[in-house]
Design a protein around this motif. Structure first.
Motif, PDB file in Angstrom:
ATOM      1  N   PHE A  78     -30.491   6.099   7.965  1.00  0.00           N
ATOM      2  CA  PHE A  78     -29.771   6.678   6.818  1.00  0.00           C
ATOM      3  C   PHE A  78     -28.507   7.384   7.271  1.00  0.00           C
ATOM      4  O   PHE A  78     -27.434   7.199   6.689  1.00  0.00           O
ATOM      5  CB  PHE A  78     -30.682   7.652   6.077  1.00  0.00           C
ATOM      6  N   SER A  79     -28.611   8.199   8.304  1.00  0.00           N
ATOM      7  CA  SER A  79     -27.460   9.002   8.719  1.00  0.00           C
ATOM      8  C   SER A  79     -26.326   8.146   9.264  1.00  0.00           C
ATOM      9  O   SER A  79     -25.184   8.605   9.332  1.00  0.00           O
ATOM     10  CB  SER A  79     -27.885  10.038   9.763  1.00  0.00           C
ATOM     11  N   ASN A  80     -26.602   6.915   9.642  1.00  0.00           N
ATOM     12  CA  ASN A  80     -25.571   6.035  10.174  1.00  0.00           C
ATOM     13  C   ASN A  80     -24.882   5.203   9.106  1.00  0.00           C
ATOM     14  O   ASN A  80     -23.903   4.515   9.393  1.00  0.00           O
ATOM     15  CB  ASN A  80     -26.168   5.087  11.220  1.00  0.00           C
ATOM     16  N   ASN A  81     -25.395   5.237   7.885  1.00  0.00           N
ATOM     17  CA  ASN A  81     -24.851   4.424   6.809  1.00  0.00           C
ATOM     18  C   ASN A  81     -23.845   5.186   5.976  1.00  0.00           C
ATOM     19  O   ASN A  81     -24.028   6.377   5.708  1.00  0.00           O
ATOM     20  CB  ASN A  81     -25.967   3.950   5.874  1.00  0.00           C
TER      21      ASN A  81
ATOM     22  N   ALA B 104     -18.174   7.690  -3.126  1.00  0.00           N
ATOM     23  CA  ALA B 104     -18.694   7.250  -1.839  1.00  0.00           C
ATOM     24  C   ALA B 104     -18.569   8.373  -0.825  1.00  0.00           C
ATOM     25  O   ALA B 104     -17.721   9.274  -0.972  1.00  0.00           O
ATOM     26  CB  ALA B 104     -17.942   6.021  -1.351  1.00  0.00           C
ATOM     27  N   ILE B 105     -19.424   8.309   0.198  1.00  0.00           N
ATOM     28  CA  ILE B 105     -19.389   9.313   1.256  1.00  0.00           C
ATOM     29  C   ILE B 105     -19.678   8.625   2.585  1.00  0.00           C
ATOM     30  O   ILE B 105     -20.580   7.789   2.684  1.00  0.00           O
ATOM     31  CB  ILE B 105     -20.399  10.453   0.961  1.00  0.00           C
ATOM     32  N   THR B 106     -18.877   8.946   3.579  1.00  0.00           N
ATOM     33  CA  THR B 106     -19.089   8.365   4.904  1.00  0.00           C
ATOM     34  C   THR B 106     -20.157   9.160   5.648  1.00  0.00           C
ATOM     35  O   THR B 106     -20.580  10.236   5.221  1.00  0.00           O
ATOM     36  CB  THR B 106     -17.794   8.389   5.713  1.00  0.00           C
ATOM     37  N   ARG B 107     -20.564   8.648   6.787  1.00  0.00           N
ATOM     38  CA  ARG B 107     -21.539   9.387   7.583  1.00  0.00           C
ATOM     39  C   ARG B 107     -20.931  10.674   8.117  1.00  0.00           C
ATOM     40  O   ARG B 107     -21.654  11.609   8.441  1.00  0.00           O
ATOM     41  CB  ARG B 107     -22.081   8.529   8.722  1.00  0.00           C
TER      42      ARG B 107
END
Length: 122
Positions: free
Chosen positions: A29-32, A50-53
């Motif tokens: 999850f944290s890498n997506n 949207a949100i990046t890692r």
């Protein structure tokens, strides 16, 4: 493989607030990069936020200043705080995950949730 489940949709009046949650199971999850999309009847599915890692965020113009996307990597959970809701926000809202660095289109999505309905009455 990532499984996504959304919570928090419902029926509200214009001007009210809702918070959507999306819990992810599986690894990574944290890498997506993560995002919320929505789809109203007869319309294309559109990116909402949207949100990046790395916690960088993007919003479409119509929700800027009203919606806030956030993520808690320790809880494998994505959120969408929606304030000052409008009837035109009515749609099925989908949580989405991508192995890409940024999410800008639905073609970049690797995993989808099943959706949660948000209905805003006038």
């Amino acid at each position: 493989q990532v499984q996504l489940v959304e919570f928090g949709g419902g029926l509200v009046q214009a001007g009210e607030s809702l918070r959507l949650s999306c819990t992810a199971s599986g690894s990574g999850f944290s890498n997506n990069a993560m995002a919320w999309f929505r789809q109203a009847p007869g319309l294309e599915r559109e990116l909402v936020a949207a949100i990046t890692r790395g916690q960088s965020t993007f919003y479409i113009d119509s929700v800027k200043g009203r919606f806030t996307i956030s993520r808690d990597n320790a809880k494998n959970t994505l959120y969408l705080q929606m304030n000052s809701l409008r009837p035109e926000d009515t749609a099925m809202y989908f949580c989405a995950a991508s192995r890409q660095t940024f999410i800008t289109t639905k073609e970049e999505i690797d995993y989808w949730g099943q959706g949660t309905q948000v209905t805003v009455s006038s």
